[in-house]
Design a protein around this motif. Structure first.
Motif, PDB file in Angstrom:
ATOM      1  N   PHE A   4       0.935  -0.919   0.104  1.00  8.84           N
ATOM      2  CA  PHE A   4       0.201  -0.108  -0.069  1.00  8.84           C
ATOM      3  C   PHE A   4       0.698   1.222  -0.115  1.00  8.84           C
TER       4      PHE A   4
ATOM      5  N   ARG B  64      -4.419   5.733   0.838  1.00  8.69           N
ATOM      6  CA  ARG B  64      -6.183   5.401   1.197  1.00  8.69           C
ATOM      7  C   ARG B  64      -7.255   6.373   1.799  1.00  8.69           C
TER       8      ARG B  64
ATOM      9  N   ASP C  71      -8.198   3.609  -3.828  1.00  6.10           N
ATOM     10  CA  ASP C  71      -8.026   2.899  -3.035  1.00  6.10           C
ATOM     11  C   ASP C  71      -6.091   2.991  -4.259  1.00  6.10           C
TER      12      ASP C  71
ATOM     13  N   VAL D 289      -9.348  -6.363  -1.978  1.00  6.08           N
ATOM     14  CA  VAL D 289      -8.805  -6.101  -0.355  1.00  6.08           C
ATOM     15  C   VAL D 289      -8.944  -4.014   0.648  1.00  6.08           C
ATOM     16  N   ALA D 290      -9.142  -3.822  -0.718  1.00  9.17           N
ATOM     17  CA  ALA D 290      -9.229  -1.838  -0.827  1.00  9.17           C
ATOM     18  C   ALA D 290     -11.089  -2.159  -0.110  1.00  9.17           C
TER      19      ALA D 290
ATOM     20  N   ARG E 213     -10.788  -2.981   3.449  1.00  5.37           N
ATOM     21  CA  ARG E 213     -10.104  -2.170   4.091  1.00  5.37           C
ATOM     22  C   ARG E 213     -11.234  -0.958   4.519  1.00  5.37           C
ATOM     23  N   ARG E 214     -11.650  -0.562   3.304  1.00  6.78           N
ATOM     24  CA  ARG E 214     -12.823   0.355   3.872  1.00  6.78           C
ATOM     25  C   ARG E 214     -14.144  -0.589   5.330  1.00  6.78           C
ATOM     26  N   ARG E 215     -14.278  -1.503   4.826  1.00  7.60           N
ATOM     27  CA  ARG E 215     -15.206  -2.004   5.841  1.00  7.60           C
ATOM     28  C   ARG E 215     -16.300  -2.019   4.958  1.00  7.60           C
TER      29      ARG E 215
ATOM     30  N   PRO F 265      -5.711  -8.382   7.574  1.00 13.20           N
ATOM     31  CA  PRO F 265      -3.929  -7.794   7.163  1.00 13.20           C
ATOM     32  C   PRO F 265      -3.055  -8.836   7.971  1.00 13.20           C
TER      33      PRO F 265
END
Length: 268
Positions: free
Chosen positions: A114, A128, A141, A216-217, A220-222, A243
Motif C-alpha cells: 500500500f 487510502r 485506493d 482488499v480495498a 479495508r474500507r469495511r 491484514p
C-alpha cells in the motif's frame, strides 16, 4: 519456427500460453503484438511464457497485447496451475502459490502493498484514499498485488465511461509504471460488481489481480467482509484476505484448445 501453444481463459480473460521450459522461446514486443492481433495472429489479453525457475516449480512471464509486460496476472496464474499442476509460480511480482480445489483453482497472490513507493507513484502521497480525481472518478485506493491498481467505489460500475477514463488514468504522469483501473459497486448481497481497464490490454471480461486489489480495498474500507464475491462480466471470483496475510483468489480456469503456429509467418 513452429511452436505449440495453449489457448486458455479465466472468466473470459484470455491467454496464449507457450511452455518454453524444454525449448527456449525469445519474445519481443513486436512478436507479442503480432501474436495478440485477433485478426492476423491468435489473439489474447495476455501472452504467457513458461520457463524454468530456481525459486519455484516454474516461471511465468506475462506480455500484454500492446507489447508491454506485466508483473503478475491472477487469472493466468490459475490457468497455469490447471495446465501444469504447478504449486508455485515465480513472476516478476513475486512467487504465487496455487492448487486445484474441485473444479476451480485457488491461488495465493502474496501480501498486498500500500505504500506510495510500492505502487509506485511519482510523488509521496496517501494511498487510502489517493487525493486525485478524473471527472466523476475520485479518491481511489491504490493497491499493489503484484502489479499496480487503483480501486474506485461508485454507485453503479456499469455507468462509468471506463473506455474513456481508463486510458487517461492508465497513462497519467502520477503513475510512472502506468496503472490498472478498477471501478466497483457494492451489491445488496454484499458482493462487488467490478469492471477493469487493464494496463496494456484495455477492457477485459475479468481481471484477477483487479478483483484481488478491489476485494482488499473494500475489506479495508469495511465495505465488504472476507471472503467476498467479486462479480465480473466474465463470471465470479472469491477473494479472501486479512491484514498481514496473502490475498487468495478462487475461480475457474478453462483450457480452450491446443494449437501450433509458425512464428515466422507473423507480420513483422
Amino acid at each position: 519456427m513452429t511452436r505449440q501453444f495453449h489457448k486458455m481463459h479465466g472468466l473470459g480473460n484470455d491467454f496464449v500460453v507457450f511452455d518454453a521450459r524444454a525449448e527456449p522461446l525469445t519474445v519481443t514486443p513486436a512478436l507479442a503484438r503480432a501474436l495478440g492481433d485477433r485478426k492476423t495472429g491468435v489473439g489474447f489479453d495476455q501472452l504467457i511464457v513458461l520457463t524454468p525457475s530456481p525459486a519455484a516449480d516454474l516461471r511465468m512471464d506475462i506480455w500484454n497485447a500492446d507489447g508491454g509486460m506485466a508483473e503478475a496476472c491472477g487469472n493466468a496464474s490459475r490457468c497455469v496451475v490447471a495446465l501444469t499442476g504447478a504449486q508455485t509460480i515465480e513472476t516478476e511480482g513475486g512467487v504465487i502459490e496455487g492448487a486445484a480445489i474441485g473444479a476451480e483453482v485457488e491461488v495465493a497472490m502474496g501480501e498486498p502493498r500500500f505504500d506510495w513507493n510500492q505502487i509506485p507513484l511519482a510523488d509521496a502521497m496517501d494511498t487510502r484514499p489517493l487525493p486525485l480525481a478524473w471527472d466523476e472518478l475520485a479518491s481511489p485506493d491504490a493497491v499493489n498485488v503484484g502489479n499496480p491498481h487503483l480501486c474506485f467505489f461508485v454507485q453503479d460500475s456499469d455507468a462509468i465511461p471506463l473506455e474513456k477514463l481508463g486510458p487517461q488514468i492508465e497513462h497519467d504522469p502520477a503513475f510512472p509504471e502506468r496503472i490498472n483501473v478498477n471501478v466497483a459497486s457494492v451489491e445488496p448481497d454484499g458482493s462487488l460488481k467490478l469492471r477493469t481497464w487493464e494496463r496494456g490490454a484495455g477492457l477485459t471480461l475479468a481481471c484477477g489481480t483487479g478483483a484481488c486489489a478491489t476485494g482488499v480495498a473494500a475489506i479495508r474500507r469495511r465495505l465488504a467482509t472476507s471472503p467476498v464475491t467479486v462479480r465480473t462480466h466474465g463470471g465470479n471470483l472469491m477473494i479472501s484476505w486479512a491484514p498481514g496475510e496473502p490475498v487468495r483468489m478462487r475461480g475457474a480456469a478453462t483450457h480452450v484448445f491446443t494449437g501450433t503456429i509458425d512464428l515466422d509467418s507473423l507480420p513483422a
